[in-house]
Structure formats: structure tokens, C-alpha cells
Design an enzyme around this catalytic site. Structure first.
Site: not given
Ligand code: HSE
Length: 430
Positions: A14, A206, A106, A137, A188, A135, A202
Site C-alpha cells: 500500500v 470494518k 482498520k 470503494i 496478495g 479498500g 477483519d
Molecule cells: N484481507 C483483507 C481482505 C484486505 O481480504 O479484504 C483488505 O482489508
């Protein structure tokens, strides 16, 4: 023309993407925005361990945050390190030194938002994190700016690309869960620790951020129900398809009567006709319902070098134009400070698959476990198995979560039930 000096913390996928985008679009930003952006400093961990080191001239690199925090020429700091430490310490230092911080982190925002925002106010700095959810969006500013005339009633999204990639492959090609996970890691966008994606962490980070902004009330991590995708099987997908559904890991936030908020992340059966059902591979999408606008769906790449850099640059340019920054306060007296715990008022339909002995009266016995909790059955399907046991799928009408948990306990104690194999929540609309 306004000159804006930037520092980037972290030079992985990033951070180096942000550097490249600033370099490539510099002339356009000057022409369109009257802003001349320059990356003055890049903080790295060491000169020997940075795969992207050749992307920038040696003199911009530093190993010390103090070179950045004490540099009065630097106005904006872009944090792309990930994780909570040392990112938190570094971000606090920069905010207190009056530097606006833009981050894609996040976990950092979800865990330490009040403290970071307080530091930003103290330092007179801005704190922006569009890239932290969805991301590339344009999601958070759409919620806070473009949709601000609405009371948002629900947000429902696919906000983890890795799990969507895995589930899409399992569904369309019958691919194996672990094989898809490995592929996602190779592409990735998977987190370093697989459980961050597949166990739903994750998506929880979010949802905490997105839900807080949508409902103007902080949705703390510990109030979000979480269940990952590790138990989803090929049989769950074939059953779902037969019934006209697919399975997605959804992050769901809903505002209920009395201003209670429910927030949950779990595998969810949604009708194949729902717009979110068409969101495949590693794409993300968020389906928002506002009291004026109705339904809105935002779709795009939720991770990756340039999509994330796109959201970061959006924040950088937005902040660069502002003398006064805007903060999320969550102090509105008309809104709950905290959402009610999930057990209080969460209802949905369920798909429950059990293996039972195959004998007279089994269905009646199992149905009575649901009936005792006032759960009404919509359909029952017995499927052939290779053994003498029976596999039975029950679809319920909308039921209370608590009632279902009690029914599941009763099912486990029922002598006709060999195992409760799968419990998947079902959402039919908002
Ligand atoms: N690991 C996260 C995903 C990356 O798969 O969406 C983006 O936050």
C-alpha cells in the site's frame, strides 16, 4: 498553488502504491486541485528488508518517526504499516504534532478510534480513514457526506475479499476451501494471519467503523457477533443453491426500533436474486438502506495496491483543501451511545442441518424442539445418505437468536439427533 509535503509510514504494497500514485498523477493534481504533492519522507523498518526500496530515492527514507513528527514542513502523514503497534504510537505522535493522518489501518481505527480522534482534535489535525473499509470503494465519505440527509436503517456488506474469494470458488467450481485460501494468499489480499480473514476479524473491524459512521453511534468491537467461514461445506452450498440461495460472509448492521443497533458478521444465506449474490471473487460491496434514498449498493475492489491508494489519495486531497477538520463525535443525545447487545433483539431465519437416526417419529421429535421455542418451520427436506442415518435440512421462519440457541441445545440433547452439522443464518432482504 499550495505545496503539501507528505510522509509515508511503511513501504509495503500500500505505501509504495501511494508513492507511485502521487508520482504518476502529480501534474494532474496540480492542474485540477491546485495542490502540489511531494513525498518528503518514507519511514521504513530497515534498508535490507524493504522489497520496494528501489521505488524511491534513498534520501527520502528514514528509520526514525521523529524525523517526521518534528519536521514542520510535513503536513500530512499516510500510515500504511498495519497492526496496532508501533502504528498507534507513531500516529498519535504525528497527530499531536499537528499533522493530519490518513490511514488504511482498520484494526488501528476500530480499536483506538476515540483516543486517536482526541489526539487529532488536540493537535488541530485531521484524521481520515476512507481506505480502512472497502479498500477503493468510496464508502465512508458517501455515508457521511452524500447520504447525510438520510437516517440509515441498515448496512449489509461483503467487506472481506479473501473470504468472498474462497466462498465464490467453493460455490462455482466446487473448489476446496484450503486450496482457495492458498490462492488468495498468493494474490496478495489475504491478511498475514489467515484467521483474521476466515474467522471474520477483519470484517468485524470494518463493520465497527462503517456501522459507527452509518448509525452515528459507536459500534464497539466487543458488541459485534462474529462467526467465520471455516465450517461451510460443499453440501451447504448445494443445499443453498437448491433453495435458490447462495452463501456469503456478510457484515450486517441494522437499526431497530428504540434505536437499538444489531451488528454481526457471519456466513449468511441470501437469495440468488439479491444484488450481493452477484458479488464474486475478491470484490467487495455494501448494500445500504436509507430512509430517503432507499437502497444503494456500492461495489468495487476492497483491497490491493492501487485501489487502496485511490482511497488514500482521496483523503489526502480532501484534507489538503481544509483548514478546519471534521470529526465523528458520537455525542448526539438522540442516539444510543452504545448499541444494545446482540441477544436482545436480533431476528432472522435459519437453515439448520442435522444428522439423525432414521426411524419413525424422528421428525416429530425434532420439530418439537423448535416448537418449544416458538420457532416456526418453513420447510423440511430429508436427503439420502450412504449410511443408515438421515440428513435433514430445516428452514425456519424468522426467529429470535436466543430462541434458536435454546432450540439447538435441545436438539443436541435429543436422542434421535446424531449431530447438528450446520447452522446458517438467512437474510431475505434488508
Ligand atoms: N484481507 C483483507 C481482505 C484486505 O481480504 O479484504 C483488505 O482489508
Amino acid at each position: 498553488m499550495k505545496d503539501i509535503n507528505i510522509a509515508i509510514l511503511g513501504f509495503g504494497v500500500v505505501g509504495s502504491g501511494v508513492y507511485t500514485l502521487i508520482k504518476d498523477n502529480k501534474k494532474d493534481y496540480e492542474h485540477r486541485e491546485e495542490l502540489s504533492l511531494s513525498v518528503k519522507r518514507v519511514l521504513i523498518r530497515g534498508f535490507d528488508c524493504e522489497p520496494n526500496i528501489d521505488k524511491a530515492p534513498r534520501e527520502v527514507y528514514t528509520l526514525s518517526i521523529d524525523d517526521i513528527a518534528s519536521d514542520t514542513d510535513i503536513a500530512i502523514v499516510v500510515e500504511c504499516m498495519g497492526g496496532t503497534e508501533p502504528a498507534k504510537t507513531f500516529v498519535l505522535k504525528c497527530l499531536l504534532a499537528g499533522k493530519t493522518v490518513v490511514t488504511s489501518n482498520k484494526e488501528l481505527v476500530a480499536k483506538h478510534w476515540p483516543e486517536l480522534e482526541h489526539a487529532a482534535k488536540t493537535g488541530g489535525a485531521g484524521f481520515y480513514f476512507e481506505a480502512s473499509v472497502g479498500g477503493g470503494i468510496p464508502l465512508l465519505r458517501t455515508i457521511t457526506d452524500s447520504l447525510q440527509g438520510n437516517n440509515i436503517r441498515s448496512v449489509m456488506g461483503i467487506i472481506n475479499g479473501t473470504t468472498n474469494y474462497i466462498l465464490s470458488g467453493m460455490e462455482s467450481d466446487g473448489r476446496d476451501y484450503l486450496e482457495m485460501l492458498k490462492e488468495a494468499q498468493g494474490l496478495g489480499f489475504a491478511e498475514a494471519k489467515p484467521e483474521a480473514d476466515v474467522e471474520g476479524w477483519d470484517a468485524v473491524y470494518k463493520l465497527s467503523i462503517m456501522g459507527s459512521m452509518a448509525f452515528h453511534a459507536r459500534v464497539p468491537l466487543e458488541k459485534i457477533y462474529r462467526e467465520g467461514i471455516t465450517k461451510i461445506s460443499a453440501l451447504d452450498f448445494s443445499n443453498a443453491r437448491m433453495l435458490g440461495y447462495t452463501i456469503k460472509l456478510l457484515a450486517i448492521g441494522k437499526k431497530r426500533d428504540g434505536n437499538h443497533i444489531e451488528a454481526r458478521v457471519h456466513p449468511t444465506m441470501i437469495p440468488l436474486t439479491h444484488p450481493l449474490a452477484a458479488v464474486r471473487s475478491n470484490f467487495n460491496a455494501v448494500y445500504i438502506n436509507g430512509n430517503a434514498v432507499g437502497d444503494v449498493m456500492l461495489f468495487g475492489q476492497g483491497a490491493g495496491m492501487l485501489p487502496t491508494a485511490s482511497a488514500i489519495l482521496g483523503d489526502v486531497l480532501y484534507a489538503a483543501h481544509r483548514e478546519e477538520h471534521r470529526y465523528q463525535t458520537f455525542q448526539n443525545e438522540f442516539e444510543p451511545r452504545e448499541p444494545a447487545p446482540i441477544e436482545d433483539d436480533w431476528s432472522c431465519a435459519f437453515a439448520v442441518r442435522v444428522t439423525t437416526v432414521d426411524r419413525v417419529g424422528v421428525l416429530a421429535q425434532i420439530s418439537s424442539c423448535f416448537a418449544a421455542e416458538n420457532i416456526s418451520l418453513l420447510s423440511v427436506l430429508q436427503q439420502p445418505t450412504e449410511s443408515a442415518a438421515a440428513s435433514i435440512l430445516f428452514i425456519t421462519h424468522v426467529a429470535r437468536e436466543k430462541a434458536m440457541q435454546a432450540a439447538l441445545k435441545a436438539l443436541e440433547l435429543c436422542d434421535a439427533v446424531i449431530s447438528v452439522d450446520s447452522v446458517i443464518r438467512v437474510e431475505n432482504g434488508q
